[in-house]
Design an enzyme around this catalytic site. Structure first.
Site, PDB file in Angstrom:
ATOM      1  N   ARG A  39      -0.080  -8.506  13.535  1.00  0.00           N
ATOM      2  CA  ARG A  39      -0.673  -7.482  12.663  1.00  0.00           C
ATOM      3  C   ARG A  39      -1.619  -8.130  11.647  1.00  0.00           C
ATOM      4  O   ARG A  39      -2.654  -7.563  11.294  1.00  0.00           O
ATOM      5  CB  ARG A  39       0.433  -6.679  11.961  1.00  0.00           C
ATOM      6  N   ARG A  48      11.874  -6.431   4.485  1.00  0.00           N
ATOM      7  CA  ARG A  48      11.655  -5.004   4.223  1.00  0.00           C
ATOM      8  C   ARG A  48      12.616  -4.119   5.020  1.00  0.00           C
ATOM      9  O   ARG A  48      12.882  -4.357   6.181  1.00  0.00           O
ATOM     10  CB  ARG A  48      10.221  -4.610   4.607  1.00  0.00           C
ATOM     11  N   ARG A  89      -9.129   1.702   9.374  1.00  0.00           N
ATOM     12  CA  ARG A  89      -8.671   0.350   9.673  1.00  0.00           C
ATOM     13  C   ARG A  89      -9.699  -0.429  10.475  1.00  0.00           C
ATOM     14  O   ARG A  89      -9.455  -1.581  10.836  1.00  0.00           O
ATOM     15  CB  ARG A  89      -7.406   0.448  10.498  1.00  0.00           C
ATOM     16  N   LYS A 121       0.838  -1.217   0.000  1.00  0.00           N
ATOM     17  CA  LYS A 121       0.000   0.000   0.000  1.00  0.00           C
ATOM     18  C   LYS A 121       0.869   1.262   0.000  1.00  0.00           C
ATOM     19  O   LYS A 121       0.598   2.200  -0.740  1.00  0.00           O
ATOM     20  CB  LYS A 121      -0.925   0.035   1.229  1.00  0.00           C
ATOM     21  N   ARG A 158      11.856  -2.043  10.316  1.00  0.00           N
ATOM     22  CA  ARG A 158      10.828  -1.427  11.150  1.00  0.00           C
ATOM     23  C   ARG A 158      10.644  -2.261  12.412  1.00  0.00           C
ATOM     24  O   ARG A 158      10.662  -3.490  12.343  1.00  0.00           O
ATOM     25  CB  ARG A 158       9.506  -1.381  10.369  1.00  0.00           C
TER      26      ARG A 158
HETATM   27  P1  AMP Z   1       1.138   0.940   8.937  1.00  0.00           P
HETATM   28  O1  AMP Z   1       2.392   1.651   8.579  1.00  0.00           O
HETATM   29  O2  AMP Z   1      -0.058   1.437   8.192  1.00  0.00           O
HETATM   30  O3  AMP Z   1       1.283  -0.561   8.892  1.00  0.00           O
HETATM   31  O4  AMP Z   1       0.838   1.311  10.476  1.00  0.00           O
HETATM   32  C1  AMP Z   1       1.748   0.979  11.504  1.00  0.00           C
HETATM   33  C2  AMP Z   1       1.024   0.936  12.842  1.00  0.00           C
HETATM   34  O5  AMP Z   1       0.458   2.215  13.135  1.00  0.00           O
HETATM   35  C3  AMP Z   1      -0.153  -0.027  12.908  1.00  0.00           C
HETATM   36  O6  AMP Z   1       0.243  -1.366  13.175  1.00  0.00           O
HETATM   37  C4  AMP Z   1      -0.958   0.586  14.061  1.00  0.00           C
HETATM   38  O7  AMP Z   1      -0.350   0.308  15.310  1.00  0.00           O
HETATM   39  C5  AMP Z   1      -0.794   2.083  13.807  1.00  0.00           C
HETATM   40  N1  AMP Z   1      -1.855   2.611  12.919  1.00  0.00           N
HETATM   41  C6  AMP Z   1      -1.695   3.181  11.689  1.00  0.00           C
HETATM   42  N2  AMP Z   1      -2.877   3.561  11.169  1.00  0.00           N
HETATM   43  C7  AMP Z   1      -3.815   3.234  12.084  1.00  0.00           C
HETATM   44  C8  AMP Z   1      -5.239   3.354  12.140  1.00  0.00           C
HETATM   45  N3  AMP Z   1      -5.951   3.887  11.128  1.00  0.00           N
HETATM   46  N4  AMP Z   1      -5.879   2.891  13.245  1.00  0.00           N
HETATM   47  C9  AMP Z   1      -5.195   2.360  14.276  1.00  0.00           C
HETATM   48  N5  AMP Z   1      -3.862   2.192  14.284  1.00  0.00           N
HETATM   49  C10 AMP Z   1      -3.160   2.636  13.211  1.00  0.00           C
END
Ligand code: AMP
Length: 240
Positions: free
Chosen positions: A194, A151, A114, A39, A183
């Site tokens: 996740r 990654r 989400r 994404k 990360r």
């Molecule tokens: P991502 O980079 O989108 O995988 O986001 C990394 C982490 O940020 C996720 O595993 C959540 O802990 C938090 N996070 C990001 N976006 C959201 C969201 N819309 N709602 C809740 N947690 C979020």
């Protein structure tokens, strides 16, 4: 320009999608998919090609953690466990970002909503701003665990370096000069958590949006260029 985006090539090969941006209707795209589906990579490519900002809640939260702000301190541990930050806080963050001038012409949302609760909140935030075009990037679990363990992200500009999904390569330096790092939430046990969270909380959004006829599904295992092209064409098609 961000490395490995091939944005110019994408823009020139998507004339009618790009032309749509010049029209009065904002191009509002949402990418859904499990962690590691690509994404972030696709959002950057589409954002550059279409001339609209990427709103990545994960990036916003990581920046907050990096700068040790109040928000960063509040979300750090939740993120490291691979869990979700609360709906109320996330909605506030996105409401603020969507109110900025650059988001009035459109945006690519990556990582929000989400949960169904967040999706309902997004409906409220968008109000009469025009329709949302939703693309789901589909990638099987095993491919995800494999991708995420490999990654690396740039500690400086945040760009992704997925070995098979980016032209950045797998060196220790990003073309911007920053250092490539793993990360904190890409360790295998956190990735599995996740994925569980994705299936429980986020996957229901596929039904939420497909019921409205605004969802398209794109095979996220294809080459990045092809995925970009398919997403751009698919979101264009589902919204007419
Ligand atoms: P991502 O980079 O989108 O995988 O986001 C990394 C982490 O940020 C996720 O595993 C959540 O802990 C938090 N996070 C990001 N976006 C959201 C969201 N819309 N709602 C809740 N947690 C979020």
């Amino acid at each position: 320009m961000l490395p490995g985006t091939g944005a110019h090539a994408v823009a020139t090969s998507l004339p009618h999608v790009v032309a749509g941006v010049e029209a009065a209707t904002p191009t509002q795209i949402l990418l859904i998919g499990p962690p590691g589906a690509g994404k972030g990579t696709q959002a950057v490519r589409l954002g550059i090609a279409l001339g609209i900002p990427v709103i990545s809640t994960g990036d916003m939260l990581r920046k907050a953690v990096q700068s040790d702000s109040l928000l960063g301190r509040a979300v750090k541990e939740v993120m490291e466990r691979g869990e979700l930050v609360g709906d109320g806080l996330m909605t506030e963050i996105v409401a603020d970002r969507l109110s900025k001038p650059d988001a009035q012409r459109g945006f690519i949302l990556d990582g929000f909503p989400r949960t169904v609760h967040q999706a309902v909140a997004l409906d409220r935030l968008l109000g009469a701003r025009g329709r949302l075009r939703v693309a789901e990037l589909s990638v099987p679990d095993d491919a995800i665990v494999q991708r995420l363990s490999a990654r690396r992200v740039c500690g400086s500009c945040g760009a992704n370096a997925l070995p098979n999904a980016s032209a950045m390569g797998t060196g220790t330096r990003c073309p911007c000069g920053g250092t490539l790092q793993t990360r904190a939430d890409d360790r295998e046990e956190v990735v599995r958590e996740r994925l569980r969270v994705y299936k429980r909380a986020t996957r229901p959004l596929v039904e939420f949006y497909s019921g409205r006829g605004c969802l398209c599904v794109v095979d996220g295992t294809l080459a990045p260029d092809l995925v970009t092209r398919r997403v751009a064409l698919a979101v264009d098609t589902v919204s007419v």
